[in-house]
Motif scaffolding. Structure first.
Motif, PDB file in Angstrom:
ATOM      1  N   TYR A 137      47.382  39.614  52.634  1.00  0.00           N
ATOM      2  CA  TYR A 137      46.161  40.275  52.168  1.00  0.00           C
ATOM      3  C   TYR A 137      45.141  40.400  53.299  1.00  0.00           C
ATOM      4  O   TYR A 137      44.520  41.468  53.477  1.00  0.00           O
ATOM      5  CB  TYR A 137      45.574  39.480  50.999  1.00  0.00           C
ATOM      6  CG  TYR A 137      44.180  39.891  50.604  1.00  0.00           C
ATOM      7  CD1 TYR A 137      43.968  40.985  49.764  1.00  0.00           C
ATOM      8  CD2 TYR A 137      43.070  39.181  51.061  1.00  0.00           C
ATOM      9  CE1 TYR A 137      42.686  41.360  49.392  1.00  0.00           C
ATOM     10  CE2 TYR A 137      41.788  39.552  50.697  1.00  0.00           C
ATOM     11  CZ  TYR A 137      41.603  40.636  49.862  1.00  0.00           C
ATOM     12  OH  TYR A 137      40.331  41.011  49.507  1.00  0.00           O
TER      13      TYR A 137
ATOM     14  N   SER B  96      38.205  38.360  43.811  1.00  0.00           N
ATOM     15  CA  SER B  96      39.645  38.219  44.031  1.00  0.00           C
ATOM     16  C   SER B  96      39.959  36.976  44.851  1.00  0.00           C
ATOM     17  O   SER B  96      40.977  36.318  44.627  1.00  0.00           O
ATOM     18  CB  SER B  96      40.201  39.470  44.721  1.00  0.00           C
ATOM     19  OG  SER B  96      39.783  39.540  46.071  1.00  0.00           O
TER      20      SER B  96
ATOM     21  N   THR C 226      46.531  45.348  46.543  1.00  0.00           N
ATOM     22  CA  THR C 226      46.060  44.075  47.104  1.00  0.00           C
ATOM     23  C   THR C 226      46.084  42.970  46.052  1.00  0.00           C
ATOM     24  O   THR C 226      46.394  41.815  46.357  1.00  0.00           O
ATOM     25  CB  THR C 226      44.633  44.206  47.670  1.00  0.00           C
ATOM     26  OG1 THR C 226      43.717  44.580  46.636  1.00  0.00           O
ATOM     27  CG2 THR C 226      44.575  45.212  48.805  1.00  0.00           C
ATOM     28  N   GLN C 227      45.771  43.322  44.808  1.00  0.00           N
ATOM     29  CA  GLN C 227      45.741  42.312  43.754  1.00  0.00           C
ATOM     30  C   GLN C 227      47.138  41.979  43.235  1.00  0.00           C
ATOM     31  O   GLN C 227      47.402  40.845  42.837  1.00  0.00           O
ATOM     32  CB  GLN C 227      44.842  42.787  42.604  1.00  0.00           C
ATOM     33  CG  GLN C 227      43.407  43.025  43.031  1.00  0.00           C
ATOM     34  CD  GLN C 227      42.841  41.870  43.846  1.00  0.00           C
ATOM     35  OE1 GLN C 227      42.754  40.738  43.364  1.00  0.00           O
ATOM     36  NE2 GLN C 227      42.463  42.146  45.088  1.00  0.00           N
TER      37      GLN C 227
ATOM     38  N   ASN D 219      47.158  38.247  41.317  1.00  0.00           N
ATOM     39  CA  ASN D 219      45.909  37.985  40.599  1.00  0.00           C
ATOM     40  C   ASN D 219      45.909  38.771  39.287  1.00  0.00           C
ATOM     41  O   ASN D 219      45.575  39.963  39.278  1.00  0.00           O
ATOM     42  CB  ASN D 219      44.706  38.432  41.436  1.00  0.00           C
ATOM     43  CG  ASN D 219      44.289  37.420  42.475  1.00  0.00           C
ATOM     44  OD1 ASN D 219      44.794  36.308  42.517  1.00  0.00           O
ATOM     45  ND2 ASN D 219      43.357  37.801  43.337  1.00  0.00           N
TER      46      ASN D 219
ATOM     47  N   CYS E  59      42.025  39.973  38.224  1.00  0.00           N
ATOM     48  CA  CYS E  59      41.490  41.011  39.110  1.00  0.00           C
ATOM     49  C   CYS E  59      42.419  42.223  39.165  1.00  0.00           C
ATOM     50  O   CYS E  59      41.951  43.338  39.387  1.00  0.00           O
ATOM     51  CB  CYS E  59      41.276  40.446  40.515  1.00  0.00           C
ATOM     52  SG  CYS E  59      39.767  39.451  40.670  1.00  0.00           S
ATOM     53  N   GLY E  60      43.704  42.006  38.953  1.00  0.00           N
ATOM     54  CA  GLY E  60      44.624  43.135  38.941  1.00  0.00           C
ATOM     55  C   GLY E  60      44.256  44.139  37.865  1.00  0.00           C
ATOM     56  O   GLY E  60      44.173  45.349  38.120  1.00  0.00           O
TER      57      GLY E  60
ATOM     58  N   TYR F 124      40.526  45.481  38.576  1.00  0.00           N
ATOM     59  CA  TYR F 124      40.521  46.438  39.680  1.00  0.00           C
ATOM     60  C   TYR F 124      41.032  47.792  39.208  1.00  0.00           C
ATOM     61  O   TYR F 124      40.462  48.836  39.540  1.00  0.00           O
ATOM     62  CB  TYR F 124      41.415  45.936  40.812  1.00  0.00           C
ATOM     63  CG  TYR F 124      40.703  45.171  41.901  1.00  0.00           C
ATOM     64  CD1 TYR F 124      39.868  44.090  41.599  1.00  0.00           C
ATOM     65  CD2 TYR F 124      40.874  45.489  43.237  1.00  0.00           C
ATOM     66  CE1 TYR F 124      39.230  43.365  42.590  1.00  0.00           C
ATOM     67  CE2 TYR F 124      40.241  44.778  44.241  1.00  0.00           C
ATOM     68  CZ  TYR F 124      39.419  43.718  43.921  1.00  0.00           C
ATOM     69  OH  TYR F 124      38.792  43.013  44.904  1.00  0.00           O
TER      70      TYR F 124
END
Length: 284
Positions: free
Chosen positions: A96, A139, A223-224, A229, A232-233, A236
């Motif tokens: 990340y 995150s 990224t998530q 995550n 946050c996934g 986001y």
């Protein structure tokens, strides 16, 4: 927008940023110092202090402002590489860190090469918005807490690898869009048409009307997924979808004003590329 007070020779900002990014990435050599007897934290502190002293010695504002940002991003990238190869539950966070630093640095570098007239310190997108900063911090907090209490959740390698592929795809698509658009690309939605502004419909713009947004959309969600995550996934995905829905509508109002029927015909032929987003509605 914050920018460079004096315009340097063409290409100098790109060369400066690349040199200092690589200088920051030289933190990859830190393990060699620790093997030579220097303690890890002591070596890192001396390294950071030495880097800043060198930049202060070599550059004066505004070039120092460029150098310190690029060097910082190179430092984050180098630390991310070291963390990626560590035998710990933080190795995917290293992926990340590499993805995040490369994204922000490449935004500046491509702008410096492709459209130097619009270049400023804001081209790093480090101060994109308060919402962007809060999302990033959230995150990091989620990853840290879940890594402490449910470390097995952060070791789903196939899921992190899927996220990495999404990040690479999104990054490549966005940069392809920036290069294809050339001087027509700007980080800020334009409300006035410049003399050189043309409607770009070739390359990746023949696939999607907003390829740079499509790339950023999948990059941010990736990224998530990479961090595994779940909270946050989902957040986001919802947040960036709403952001790009509003952004495309705002931008297309300007594009219709700039290019009229030419853009409307293009809009009929080519989708936005963003799921369930059709762009601004046009009343006939």
């Amino acid at each position: 927008m914050a920018g460079c007070a004096a315009r340097a020779p063409p290409g100098s900002e790109a060369r400066l940023s690349l040199a200092t990014f690589l200088l920051g990435a030289s933190v990859l050599a830190l393990p060699l110092l620790t093997r030579a007897g220097l303690q890890g934290r002591t070596g890192l502190a001396l390294y950071v202090a030495g880097l800043n002293a060198l930049l202060l010695l070599l550059y004066r504002p505004p070039r120092y402002q460029i150098a310190i940002r690029a060097c910082f991003l190179g430092f984050v990238f180098g630390c991310g590489v070291l963390l990626s190869f560590s035998q710990s539950s933080w190795n995917h966070f290293g992926w990340y860190m590499c993805s995040l630093s490369l994204f922000h640095y490449s935004e500046y570098l491509v702008t410096a090469v492709n459209n130097p007239k619009s270049l400023s310190l804001d081209s790093f997108l480090l101060n994109h918005s308060l919402e962007y900063t809060v999302a990033a911090l959230s995150s990091w907090i989620e990853f840290t807490l879940e890594n402490i209490f449910w470390p097995e959740l952060k070791q789903i390698t196939w899921l992190s690898a899927t996220g990495l592929l999404m990040v690479v795809f999104g990054e490549c698509l966005r940069k392809a869009a920036m290069f294809t658009a050339g001087s027509n690309f700007n980080h800020v939605v334009q409300n006035e048409k410049s003399e050189t502004h043309t409607l770009v419909t070739r390359g990746v713009y023949a696939w999607f009307r907003h390829p740079s947004y499509v790339g950023w959309f999948y990059w941010s969600i990736g990224t998530q997924v990479m961090l595994c995550n779940p909270i946050c996934g989902v957040s986001y995905a919802l947040t960036v979808w709403r952001f790009f829905r509003d952004r495309t509508e705002e931008e297309e109002i300007s594009l219709i004003h700039f290019f009229g029927e030419e853009y409307l015909e293009y809009k009929k032929r080519v989708p936005t590329g963003l799921p369930f987003i059709k762009g601004v509605k046009v009343e006939l």
